[in-house]
Design a protein around this motif. Structure first.
Motif, PDB file in Angstrom:
ATOM      1  N   HIS A 111       9.269   5.642   4.501  1.00  0.00           N
ATOM      2  CA  HIS A 111       8.393   4.563   4.274  1.00  0.00           C
ATOM      3  C   HIS A 111       7.218   5.258   3.618  1.00  0.00           C
ATOM      4  CE1 HIS A 111       4.802   1.741   4.866  1.00  0.00           C
ATOM      5  NE2 HIS A 111       5.717   0.958   4.947  1.00  0.00           N
ATOM      6  N   ALA A 112       6.863   4.803   1.840  1.00  0.00           N
ATOM      7  CA  ALA A 112       6.023   5.547   1.223  1.00  0.00           C
ATOM      8  C   ALA A 112       4.811   5.666   1.891  1.00  0.00           C
ATOM      9  CB  ALA A 112       5.926   5.013  -0.030  1.00  0.00           C
ATOM     10  N   LEU A 113       4.205   4.700   2.394  1.00  0.00           N
ATOM     11  CA  LEU A 113       2.908   5.020   2.942  1.00  0.00           C
ATOM     12  C   LEU A 113       2.593   5.987   4.139  1.00  0.00           C
ATOM     13  CD1 LEU A 113      -0.156   3.959   3.306  1.00  0.00           C
ATOM     14  CD2 LEU A 113       0.628   2.110   4.473  1.00  0.00           C
ATOM     15  N   GLY A 130      -4.207   3.374  -2.064  1.00  0.00           N
ATOM     16  CA  GLY A 130      -3.561   3.097  -3.375  1.00  0.00           C
ATOM     17  C   GLY A 130      -2.424   2.073  -3.342  1.00  0.00           C
ATOM     18  N   THR A 131      -2.056   1.642  -4.128  1.00  0.00           N
ATOM     19  CA  THR A 131      -0.908   0.741  -4.310  1.00  0.00           C
ATOM     20  C   THR A 131       0.341   1.370  -5.004  1.00  0.00           C
ATOM     21  OG1 THR A 131      -1.134  -0.424  -6.280  1.00  0.00           O
ATOM     22  CG2 THR A 131      -2.490  -1.205  -4.281  1.00  0.00           C
ATOM     23  N   ALA A 132       1.776   0.722  -4.735  1.00  0.00           N
ATOM     24  CA  ALA A 132       2.780   1.224  -5.414  1.00  0.00           C
ATOM     25  C   ALA A 132       2.608   1.429  -7.029  1.00  0.00           C
ATOM     26  CB  ALA A 132       3.752   0.649  -4.994  1.00  0.00           C
ATOM     27  N   GLU A 133       1.675   0.286  -7.250  1.00  0.00           N
ATOM     28  CA  GLU A 133       1.596   0.233  -9.012  1.00  0.00           C
ATOM     29  C   GLU A 133       0.431   1.216  -9.308  1.00  0.00           C
ATOM     30  OE1 GLU A 133       1.725  -2.522  -6.747  1.00  0.00           O
ATOM     31  OE2 GLU A 133       3.989  -2.917  -7.312  1.00  0.00           O
ATOM     32  N   GLY A 134      -0.141   1.952  -8.209  1.00  0.00           N
ATOM     33  CA  GLY A 134      -1.256   2.805  -9.093  1.00  0.00           C
ATOM     34  C   GLY A 134      -2.661   2.252  -8.870  1.00  0.00           C
ATOM     35  N   GLU A 135      -2.971   0.992  -8.344  1.00  0.00           N
ATOM     36  CA  GLU A 135      -4.258   0.663  -8.182  1.00  0.00           C
ATOM     37  C   GLU A 135      -4.882   1.264  -7.036  1.00  0.00           C
ATOM     38  OE1 GLU A 135      -5.054  -3.799  -9.211  1.00  0.00           O
ATOM     39  OE2 GLU A 135      -3.244  -3.623  -8.160  1.00  0.00           O
ATOM     40  N   GLU A 136      -6.306   1.612  -7.140  1.00  0.00           N
ATOM     41  CA  GLU A 136      -6.954   1.956  -5.830  1.00  0.00           C
ATOM     42  C   GLU A 136      -8.086   1.122  -5.492  1.00  0.00           C
ATOM     43  OE1 GLU A 136      -8.115   5.823  -7.152  1.00  0.00           O
ATOM     44  OE2 GLU A 136      -6.113   6.758  -6.396  1.00  0.00           O
ATOM     45  N   PHE A 137      -8.087   0.898  -4.219  1.00  0.00           N
ATOM     46  CA  PHE A 137      -9.362   0.265  -3.582  1.00  0.00           C
ATOM     47  C   PHE A 137      -9.980   1.025  -2.856  1.00  0.00           C
ATOM     48  CE2 PHE A 137      -5.781  -3.499  -3.493  1.00  0.00           C
ATOM     49  CZ  PHE A 137      -5.952  -3.606  -4.845  1.00  0.00           C
ATOM     50  N   ASP A 138     -11.412   0.750  -2.899  1.00  0.00           N
ATOM     51  CA  ASP A 138     -12.315   1.686  -1.811  1.00  0.00           C
ATOM     52  C   ASP A 138     -12.189   0.731  -0.529  1.00  0.00           C
ATOM     53  OD1 ASP A 138     -12.876   3.915  -3.336  1.00  0.00           O
ATOM     54  OD2 ASP A 138     -14.157   2.525  -4.402  1.00  0.00           O
ATOM     55  N   ALA A 179       0.909  -1.273  -0.121  1.00  0.00           N
ATOM     56  CA  ALA A 179       0.064   0.061  -0.009  1.00  0.00           C
ATOM     57  C   ALA A 179       0.813   1.174  -0.082  1.00  0.00           C
ATOM     58  CB  ALA A 179      -0.748   0.171   1.395  1.00  0.00           C
ATOM     59  N   ALA A 180       0.714   2.172  -0.950  1.00  0.00           N
ATOM     60  CA  ALA A 180       1.415   3.529  -0.970  1.00  0.00           C
ATOM     61  C   ALA A 180       0.630   4.622  -0.365  1.00  0.00           C
ATOM     62  CB  ALA A 180       1.671   3.713  -2.282  1.00  0.00           C
ATOM     63  N   SER A 181      -0.499   4.493  -0.282  1.00  0.00           N
ATOM     64  CA  SER A 181      -1.406   5.829   0.302  1.00  0.00           C
ATOM     65  C   SER A 181      -2.784   5.159   0.868  1.00  0.00           C
ATOM     66  CB  SER A 181      -1.553   6.835  -0.992  1.00  0.00           C
ATOM     67  OG  SER A 181      -2.369   6.094  -1.831  1.00  0.00           O
TER      68      SER A 181
END
Ligand SMILES: Cc1cc2nc3c(=O)[nH]c(=O)nc-3n(C[C@H](O)[C@H](O)[C@H](O)COP(=O)(O)OP(=O)(O)OC[C@H]3O[C@@H](n4cnc5c(N)ncnc54)[C@H](O)[C@@H]3O)c2cc1C
Length: 484
Positions: free
Chosen positions: A384-386, A137-145, A123-125
């Motif tokens: 740590h990005a997140l 958001g993930t490091a690959e740019g996917e997003e989950f609600d 997870a990046a965000s």
């Protein structure tokens, strides 16, 4: 259906996910577990394959779930492992248990029709959504609600000490991460370990086996190795209740030190029982301290508490004593002043220290320096990005002393005004500043149960706007395949 996301695939993530699965009903939630880059289960502590890396908690108390504290010993005995409840067994065995429990809980959940995805992504965000929920958001740019999010990411990546120069950091002779060292081109003759706690002990044990001819030096401000466990736990301290009362009555660390010392010296008292008897109350005691008192504890008493509370199994303590008697291991009480590249020697470092109580600084050469100064929990300084994103955007905050994330006793992350956020919780080492004790499995599994019991009910209390329900399925079309 509630959308839950657990971030982090170590023991804490496993405990929360396991608790959700054990309690959940089909159709109640859709659980997504973002486990990062490692296989789910073992995390940092239980990924070791070294048989000399032992648990520091007795096997009898290492079950993954709060209502099954004996689960590990039962599993070990069913496997025919030669383990008794009072033993300290290799952490690698515990990792095997974690994997087996997870596999069991996941397959039982599948049979019961619960919705679970396990994704090997970071997870990046985590951002608030306009529908009272979150977007992860993930490091690959996917997003989950998500309606609810649980952070179980362990400690932050190690950062080199400020005293280490750029040149030293860049050399092969400095390892900032105590779990992953660069193997030097030739066997080092002088290995320096920074720290004398449990992580440093792991490093010393491994270095002594890898390089039997190396001289080992471990350095910390007080030069104290952890104390050792007894072969069996002692009788509970008979005046524990009145000791606790005295501590609660005056939440000041100087007073606490006097009271605890007196209890430890009480005739007939086993000092370990006094310390262990405080464990169940440690979080509440810590929370009763004001910020200045917490800072005082951190500055003056932490080292003493840690060496008494986080003890070594006797086998490990004996091994260190043997190394010291053989003259292979020296423990130094000193302040690190600087660590730099040795003039003219690319793979050699010069360590400058000021021994405790001395005016002068001395220096010596090292072929390998391993930084094992304990968990990194400084969220304000981390890369740590997140956590960086969450702190920078105000979704999460450091506690007042930057000892992890600001949270309440049940792991709810706090807003800047101190109000708990709805649907966003955390557990594990990053709660150090908020509850002090949340790194060991007993505290982790207790909080995992609390979160799994409370979070779904908390989410049910907030009505969602109708339009917010559809976005999950739209985004779900882009999900990467589950790893389990
Ligand atoms: C050497 C050592 C020995 C220990 N021994 C014991 C013991 O004997 N008994 C005991 O009770 N406790 C022990 N502990 C304490 C230990 O911290 C806990 O028992 C437990 O392992 C902590 O698990 P965790 O999941 O919180 O952290 P971790 O094990 O660090 O796991 C966190 C996971 O989250 C992942 N992650 C991080 N960021 C992200 C992201 N952005 N997205 C997705 N995933 C992410 C990481 O890759 C990692 O896999 C020990 C700890 C250490 C370090």
């Amino acid at each position: 259906m509630q959308r839950l996301i657990v971030i982090g695939g170590g023991a804490a993530g496993s405990a929360v996910v396991g608790e959700f699965l054990r309690r959940g009903q089909p159709g109640e939630f859709e659980l997504t577990w973002l486990v990062g880059r490692q296989a789910p289960g073992r995390g940092v502590a239980y990924s070791t394959t070294a048989e000399h890396h032992l648990l520091n908690v007795r096997a009898a108390n290492m079950g993954l779930f709060a209502d099954d504290a004996g689960g590990f010993i039962a599993y070990a005995q069913a496997q025919g492992w030669p383990v008794k409840g009072l033993d300290f067994v290799p952490r690698a065995w515990y990792g095997n248990y974690l994997e087996a429990v997870l596999a069991r809980e996941i397959s039982a959940a599948r049979v019961r029709g619960l919705a679970l995805r396990v994704l090997s992504v970071d997870a990046a965000s985590v951002r608030g959504s306009d529908a009272n929920g979150y977007v992860v958001g993930t490091a690959e740019g996917e997003e989950f609600d998500a309606d609810g999010v649980v952070l179980a990411i362990g400690a932050l990546p190690a950062a080199p000490l400020a005293e280490v120069t750029e040149a030293a950091r860049g050399s092969h002779a400095y390892a900032a991460d105590p779990w992953h060292w660069p193997l030097p081109r030739k066997a080092p003759e002088r290995v320096v370990v920074l720290g004398t706690g449990l992580t440093a002990v792991d490093a010393l044990q491994s270095a002594s086996r890898l390089w039997p001819n190396a001289q080992l030096t471990a350095i910390s401000r007080h030069g104290q190795l952890p104390r050792q466990h007894n072969a069996a736990p002692g009788q509970p301290y008979e005046h524990q209740a009145s000791l606790l009362e005295a501590l609660r009555a005056q939440p000041r660390v100087a007073h606490w030190l006097r009271e605890i010392r007196a209890a430890m010296q009480d005739e007939g008292a086993e000092w370990r029982s006094v310390i262990d008897g405080l464990r169940a109350e440690t979080q509440a005691l810590w929370r009763s301290l004001g910020v200045n008192e917490r800072a005082r504890f951190q500055r003056h008493l932490r080292w003493l508490w840690e060496s008494a509370r986080h003890r070594l199994p006797q086998q490990t303590a004996n091994e260190l004593a043997r190394l010291r008697t053989q003259g292979r291991l020296k423990i130094l009480a000193a302040h690190i002043r600087s660590i730099d590249q040795h003039a003219g020697e690319r793979d050699q470092l010069e360590v400058r220290v000021q021994p405790r109580g001395a005016e002068s600084v001395r220096s010596f050469a090292a072929d390998l320096v391993i930084q094992a100064t304990g968990f990194n929990i400084s969220v304000n300084a981390t890369d740590h990005a997140l956590i960086r994103q969450m702190v920078d955007e105000g979704v999460a905050h450091a506690d007042a002393l930057d000892l992890g994330l600001a949270a309440d006793a049940d792991g709810r992350l706090l807003r800047a005004d101190g109000v708990p956020r709805h649907g966003l919780r955390s557990l594990g080492t990053l709660l150090r500043g908020s509850v002090w004790e949340c790194s060991g499995l007993p505290e982790i599994r207790a909080l995992a149960k609390t979160i799994a019991c409370e979070l779904p009910a908390e989410l049910r209390r907030v009505a969602k706007p109708a339009h917010s329900r559809s976005s999950a399925s739209t985004r779900a079309a882009t999900f990467t395949p589950a790893v389990i």
